[in-house]
Design a protein around this motif. Structure first.
Motif, PDB file in Angstrom:
ATOM      1  N   PHE A 160      12.141  -1.144  21.301  1.00 39.12           N
ATOM      2  CA  PHE A 160      12.357  -2.264  21.434  1.00 39.12           C
ATOM      3  C   PHE A 160      13.165  -2.156  22.188  1.00 39.12           C
ATOM      4  O   PHE A 160      14.889  -1.942  22.512  1.00 39.12           O
ATOM      5  CB  PHE A 160      13.269  -2.385  19.476  1.00 39.12           C
ATOM      6  CG  PHE A 160      11.991  -3.539  18.799  1.00 39.12           C
ATOM      7  CD1 PHE A 160      11.315  -4.021  19.185  1.00 39.12           C
ATOM      8  CD2 PHE A 160      11.747  -2.632  18.123  1.00 39.12           C
ATOM      9  CE1 PHE A 160      10.860  -4.868  18.163  1.00 39.12           C
ATOM     10  CE2 PHE A 160      10.703  -2.858  17.421  1.00 39.12           C
ATOM     11  CZ  PHE A 160       9.873  -4.445  17.070  1.00 39.12           C
ATOM     12  N   ALA A 200      -1.143  -3.864  13.286  1.00 38.00           N
ATOM     13  CA  ALA A 200      -1.904  -3.708  12.454  1.00 38.00           C
ATOM     14  C   ALA A 200      -2.286  -2.876  10.941  1.00 38.00           C
ATOM     15  O   ALA A 200      -3.718  -1.717  11.158  1.00 38.00           O
ATOM     16  CB  ALA A 200      -3.293  -4.260  12.946  1.00 38.00           C
ATOM     17  N   GLY A 201      -1.274  -1.869  10.797  1.00 38.26           N
ATOM     18  CA  GLY A 201      -2.092  -1.495   9.461  1.00 38.26           C
ATOM     19  C   GLY A 201      -2.396  -2.161   8.088  1.00 38.26           C
ATOM     20  O   GLY A 201      -3.508  -3.044   8.370  1.00 38.26           O
ATOM     21  N   SER A 202      -2.759  -1.647   7.216  1.00 42.40           N
ATOM     22  CA  SER A 202      -3.544  -2.115   5.665  1.00 42.40           C
ATOM     23  C   SER A 202      -2.770  -3.356   5.229  1.00 42.40           C
ATOM     24  O   SER A 202      -3.077  -4.055   4.841  1.00 42.40           O
ATOM     25  CB  SER A 202      -3.064  -1.460   4.277  1.00 42.40           C
ATOM     26  OG  SER A 202      -2.879  -0.193   4.774  1.00 42.40           O
ATOM     27  N   ALA A 203      -1.154  -3.578   5.563  1.00 41.54           N
ATOM     28  CA  ALA A 203      -0.120  -4.388   5.290  1.00 41.54           C
ATOM     29  C   ALA A 203      -0.231  -5.553   6.496  1.00 41.54           C
ATOM     30  O   ALA A 203      -0.342  -7.188   5.742  1.00 41.54           O
ATOM     31  CB  ALA A 203       1.044  -3.620   5.199  1.00 41.54           C
ATOM     32  N   ILE A 223      -0.015  -7.713  16.845  1.00 46.01           N
ATOM     33  CA  ILE A 223      -0.200  -7.192  17.972  1.00 46.01           C
ATOM     34  C   ILE A 223      -0.058  -5.586  17.656  1.00 46.01           C
ATOM     35  O   ILE A 223       1.057  -5.580  16.654  1.00 46.01           O
ATOM     36  CB  ILE A 223       1.223  -7.642  18.557  1.00 46.01           C
ATOM     37  CG1 ILE A 223       2.190  -9.237  19.049  1.00 46.01           C
ATOM     38  CG2 ILE A 223       1.730  -7.281  20.154  1.00 46.01           C
ATOM     39  CD1 ILE A 223       1.215  -9.466  19.811  1.00 46.01           C
ATOM     40  N   GLN A 262       0.376  -1.918  19.092  1.00 47.39           N
ATOM     41  CA  GLN A 262       0.213  -1.136  19.602  1.00 47.39           C
ATOM     42  C   GLN A 262      -1.098   0.143  20.205  1.00 47.39           C
ATOM     43  O   GLN A 262      -0.880   0.773  21.008  1.00 47.39           O
ATOM     44  CB  GLN A 262       1.821   0.041  19.940  1.00 47.39           C
ATOM     45  CG  GLN A 262       1.773   0.813  18.279  1.00 47.39           C
ATOM     46  CD  GLN A 262       1.373   2.252  19.035  1.00 47.39           C
ATOM     47  OE1 GLN A 262       1.336   2.827  19.516  1.00 47.39           O
ATOM     48  NE2 GLN A 262       1.455   2.815  17.634  1.00 47.39           N
ATOM     49  N   VAL A 293      -1.092  -2.781  22.707  1.00 45.56           N
ATOM     50  CA  VAL A 293       0.144  -3.840  23.230  1.00 45.56           C
ATOM     51  C   VAL A 293       1.394  -3.492  22.206  1.00 45.56           C
ATOM     52  O   VAL A 293       1.027  -3.800  21.071  1.00 45.56           O
ATOM     53  CB  VAL A 293       0.271  -5.184  23.213  1.00 45.56           C
ATOM     54  CG1 VAL A 293       0.873  -6.752  23.142  1.00 45.56           C
ATOM     55  CG2 VAL A 293      -1.689  -5.453  24.463  1.00 45.56           C
ATOM     56  N   HIS A 302       6.377   2.810   7.673  1.00 49.99           N
ATOM     57  CA  HIS A 302       7.848   4.039   7.738  1.00 49.99           C
ATOM     58  C   HIS A 302       7.737   4.903   9.215  1.00 49.99           C
ATOM     59  O   HIS A 302       7.041   5.033   9.896  1.00 49.99           O
ATOM     60  CB  HIS A 302       7.655   4.727   6.188  1.00 49.99           C
ATOM     61  CG  HIS A 302       6.324   5.493   6.513  1.00 49.99           C
ATOM     62  ND1 HIS A 302       6.463   6.407   7.396  1.00 49.99           N
ATOM     63  CD2 HIS A 302       5.347   5.644   5.899  1.00 49.99           C
ATOM     64  CE1 HIS A 302       5.146   7.689   7.260  1.00 49.99           C
ATOM     65  NE2 HIS A 302       4.674   7.161   6.215  1.00 49.99           N
ATOM     66  N   GLY A 306       2.341   7.029  -1.443  1.00 49.38           N
ATOM     67  CA  GLY A 306       1.976   8.329  -0.787  1.00 49.38           C
ATOM     68  C   GLY A 306       0.195   8.060  -0.531  1.00 49.38           C
ATOM     69  O   GLY A 306       0.450   6.206  -0.376  1.00 49.38           O
ATOM     70  N   THR A 343      -1.381   6.002  -1.849  1.00 50.95           N
ATOM     71  CA  THR A 343      -2.122   3.917  -2.966  1.00 50.95           C
ATOM     72  C   THR A 343      -2.189   3.746  -2.424  1.00 50.95           C
ATOM     73  O   THR A 343      -0.398   2.898  -1.470  1.00 50.95           O
ATOM     74  CB  THR A 343      -1.557   4.702  -4.614  1.00 50.95           C
ATOM     75  OG1 THR A 343      -0.042   4.217  -4.276  1.00 50.95           O
ATOM     76  CG2 THR A 343      -2.187   4.943  -5.058  1.00 50.95           C
TER      77      THR A 343
HETATM   78  O1  AHZ Z   1       0.758   1.256  15.312  1.00 47.52           O
HETATM   79  C1  AHZ Z   1       1.855   0.674  14.720  1.00 47.52           C
HETATM   80  C2  AHZ Z   1       0.458   0.761  12.685  1.00 47.52           C
HETATM   81  O2  AHZ Z   1      -0.910   1.104  13.028  1.00 47.52           O
HETATM   82  C3  AHZ Z   1       2.013  -0.488  14.320  1.00 47.52           C
HETATM   83  N1  AHZ Z   1       3.462  -0.619  15.406  1.00 47.52           N
HETATM   84  C4  AHZ Z   1       4.297  -0.034  15.071  1.00 47.52           C
HETATM   85  N2  AHZ Z   1       5.612  -0.100  15.191  1.00 47.52           N
HETATM   86  C5  AHZ Z   1       4.583  -1.541  16.564  1.00 47.52           C
HETATM   87  C6  AHZ Z   1       5.724  -2.106  17.913  1.00 47.52           C
HETATM   88  N3  AHZ Z   1       4.514  -2.702  18.303  1.00 47.52           N
HETATM   89  C7  AHZ Z   1       3.116  -3.235  17.600  1.00 47.52           C
HETATM   90  N4  AHZ Z   1       6.811  -2.002  18.040  1.00 47.52           N
HETATM   91  C8  AHZ Z   1       3.720  -1.653  16.507  1.00 47.52           C
HETATM   92  N5  AHZ Z   1       2.794  -2.013  17.251  1.00 47.52           N
HETATM   93  O3  AHZ Z   1       2.073  -0.747  12.828  1.00 47.52           O
HETATM   94  C9  AHZ Z   1       1.226  -0.287  12.177  1.00 47.52           C
HETATM   95  C10 AHZ Z   1       2.391   0.405  10.710  1.00 47.52           C
HETATM   96  O4  AHZ Z   1       0.364   0.840  10.417  1.00 47.52           O
HETATM   97  P1  AHZ Z   1       1.121   1.726   8.917  1.00 47.52           P
HETATM   98  O5  AHZ Z   1      -0.129   1.809   8.372  1.00 47.52           O
HETATM   99  O6  AHZ Z   1       1.513   2.570   9.506  1.00 47.52           O
HETATM  100  O7  AHZ Z   1       1.721   0.981   8.366  1.00 47.52           O
HETATM  101  P2  AHZ Z   1       1.280   0.335   6.592  1.00 47.52           P
HETATM  102  O8  AHZ Z   1       2.190  -0.488   5.969  1.00 47.52           O
HETATM  103  O9  AHZ Z   1       0.701  -1.255   6.966  1.00 47.52           O
HETATM  104  O10 AHZ Z   1       0.418   1.541   5.523  1.00 47.52           O
HETATM  105  C11 AHZ Z   1       1.218   1.987   5.018  1.00 47.52           C
HETATM  106  C12 AHZ Z   1       0.018   3.223   4.171  1.00 47.52           C
HETATM  107  C13 AHZ Z   1       0.987   4.153   3.586  1.00 47.52           C
HETATM  108  S1  AHZ Z   1       2.217   5.417   4.188  1.00 47.52           S
HETATM  109  C14 AHZ Z   1       2.653   5.938   2.819  1.00 47.52           C
HETATM  110  C15 AHZ Z   1       3.653   6.952   2.307  1.00 47.52           C
HETATM  111  O11 AHZ Z   1       3.788   7.313   3.135  1.00 47.52           O
HETATM  112  O12 AHZ Z   1       3.778   6.897   1.458  1.00 47.52           O
HETATM  113  N6  AHZ Z   1       1.889   4.935   1.624  1.00 47.52           N
HETATM  114  C16 AHZ Z   1       0.982   4.142   2.581  1.00 47.52           C
HETATM  115  C17 AHZ Z   1       0.271   3.443   1.154  1.00 47.52           C
END
Ligand code: AHZ
Length: 403
Positions: A7, A143-146, A165, A167, A237, A285, A349, A351
């Motif tokens: 940012f 675009a992670g699971s959430a 969006i 990255q 992006v 995170h 973790g 789940t």
């Molecule tokens: O690339 C990142 C990832 O695909 C994207 N992202 C982060 N910052 C960005 C930015 N611009 C564009 N500034 C960005 N993209 O965000 C996505 C986050 O996906 P993730 O799978 O890391 O997070 P989530 O919250 O969807 O899922 C978390 C899954 C986890 S982590 C965990 C643990 O460590 O205990 N447990 C679970 C279930």
């Protein structure tokens, strides 16, 4: 690359768009309420009309609608035996065994194409998407699971335009694998209802289900989501900053991710912008790009602290993530593991149920903020979907290319 570096506040300059001529958006996809059975709707191809009808009907049917979110931590008795009851995927196998390719594989030739047409097809569609989403209803960052779960739930309302969006070149975040790079994805109930809605096969235990490969979840939700006309994924992006006016988040500041990663090696490479009524931050995170949304809010003084996630406790963590999914500052909703960063909630973790239901909750919070029917107010069951009067998309399938 550190998350905090993503940012960056930079003056706006868009050097590339001066050299590209965009014709008026070529397609006006006219969508109407079901009460106005439209002759304009007949402009659409039959498969597209069927898809739109299905989209409209699914708005009222959601695994989230009417679901009760646990308000206090719930500890389930352990279920040791996984009962193998995969949900059916029979027809797929049948169609594979009975079909042969509809062309001669021994003397095969493609129809000819002019190289410049390929270039124009890609350029015009992408630039049209950028024009369309320069002002959009909801931007989902990550675009992670959430983020994907949020986008899927939100896109059921066909009147909402959504830009995702991401990255990374490869959307999906951490959801391509389970824990420790293993394959299986564990999802605690009742999030299996979301899998049922997506028609994803799983093995069932008493209190949880197991998808044989996390990639099955991620590829399925992505294929369903990206087929919807009101969704555009901008991958590769990065969101570098937020637009904030009078204390309200009003959009995001973007750049090609590869540019974002080179701010230390090149002189000023200015970003672009995307205005939106709501921003959903689902950046995950802390990590190379993690939690960038809430860290930026802290930098600019809109929230006081980002204490970071606490140690693992699956039972507390999943309920907390769903409970704490909310609009943290006006105009910005936080979902997924980024929630744990802002509230110091524990991690869970491998789940994933909380990522799905937190994403769904974020979608309904966004719908509420937009004044649309939503499960937070309990209005999804009662108000029929209203089609947007006019929707511009760049990817209409029966378009004639006039290059
Ligand atoms: O690339 C990142 C990832 O695909 C994207 N992202 C982060 N910052 C960005 C930015 N611009 C564009 N500034 C960005 N993209 O965000 C996505 C986050 O996906 P993730 O799978 O890391 O997070 P989530 O919250 O969807 O899922 C978390 C899954 C986890 S982590 C965990 C643990 O460590 O205990 N447990 C679970 C279930």
């Amino acid at each position: 690359m550190h998350g905090a570096q993503i940012f960056l506040s930079l003056p706006l300059l868009i050097p590339f768009h001066r050299t590209i001529i965009i014709h008026p958006p070529p397609i006006h996809l006219l969508l109407h309420t079901h009460t106005r059975t439209s002759k304009k709707l007949s402009l659409l191809s039959l498969p597209r009309r069927k898809a739109m009808a299905a989209t409209a009907s699914t708005l009222l049917k959601s695994s989230f609608a009417g679901a009760r979110l646990p308000s206090t931590p719930r500890v389930s008795s352990p279920s040791s035996v996984v009962v193998s009851t995969p949900r059916s995927s029979g027809p797929i196998c049948a169609s594979i065994s009975s079909s042969t390719p509809p062309y001669d594989l021994t003397s095969f030739r493609f129809s000819p194409i002019k190289e410049s047409i390929v270039s124009r097809e890609m350029t015009r569609r992408y630039m049209t998407d950028m024009i369309t989403h320069a002002d959009t209803d909801v931007v989902i960052v990550g675009a992670g699971s959430a983020g994907l779960s949020c986008a899927y739930e939100l896109s059921k309302d066909p009147s909402i335009s959504i830009a995702i969006i991401e990255q990374s070149v490869s959307p999906g975040g951490g959801a391509w694998l389970g824990g420790q790079l293993f394959s299986a994805m564990v999802v605690r109930k009742p999030a299996h209802l979301f899998l049922d809605e997506l028609d994803i096969a799983y093995d069932e235990a008493e209190d949880y289900v197991v998808i044989k490969h996390a990639a099955l979840f991620t590829s399925t939700i992505m294929s369903r989501l990206l087929a919807r006309p009101n969704v555009k994924l901008f991958n590769a992006v990065a969101v570098e900053d937020l637009i904030v006016k009078q204390g309200r988040v009003g959009g995001v500041v973007t750049n090609w991710a590869l540019v974002s990663m080179n701010h230390d090696t090149q002189s000023c490479m200015d970003p672009n912008v995307m205005e939106s009524k709501v921003v959903v931050s689902s950046c995950g995170h802390d990590g190379p790009f993690g939690a960038t949304g809430v860290k930026r809010l802290q930098d600019i003084g809109m929230i006081s602290a980002v204490p970071g996630m606490k140690a693992l406790d699956m039972n507390t963590a999943e309920d907390e993530i769903v409970r704490l999914t909310r609009e943290v500052v006006p105009g910005m909703i936080v979902t997924g593991m980024e929630v744990a960063e802002i509230d110091g909630a524990p991690r869970m973790g491998p789940t994933f149920g909380a990522m799905m239901i937190s994403g769904q909750k974020a979608a309904h919070l966004a719908l509420k903020a937009l004044g649309r029917p939503n499960a937070i107010d309990g209005t999804t069951q009662t108000v029929p979907p209203v089609w947007r009067e006019e929707f511009v998309i760049a990817s209409k399938d029966d378009e004639v290319v006039d290059a």
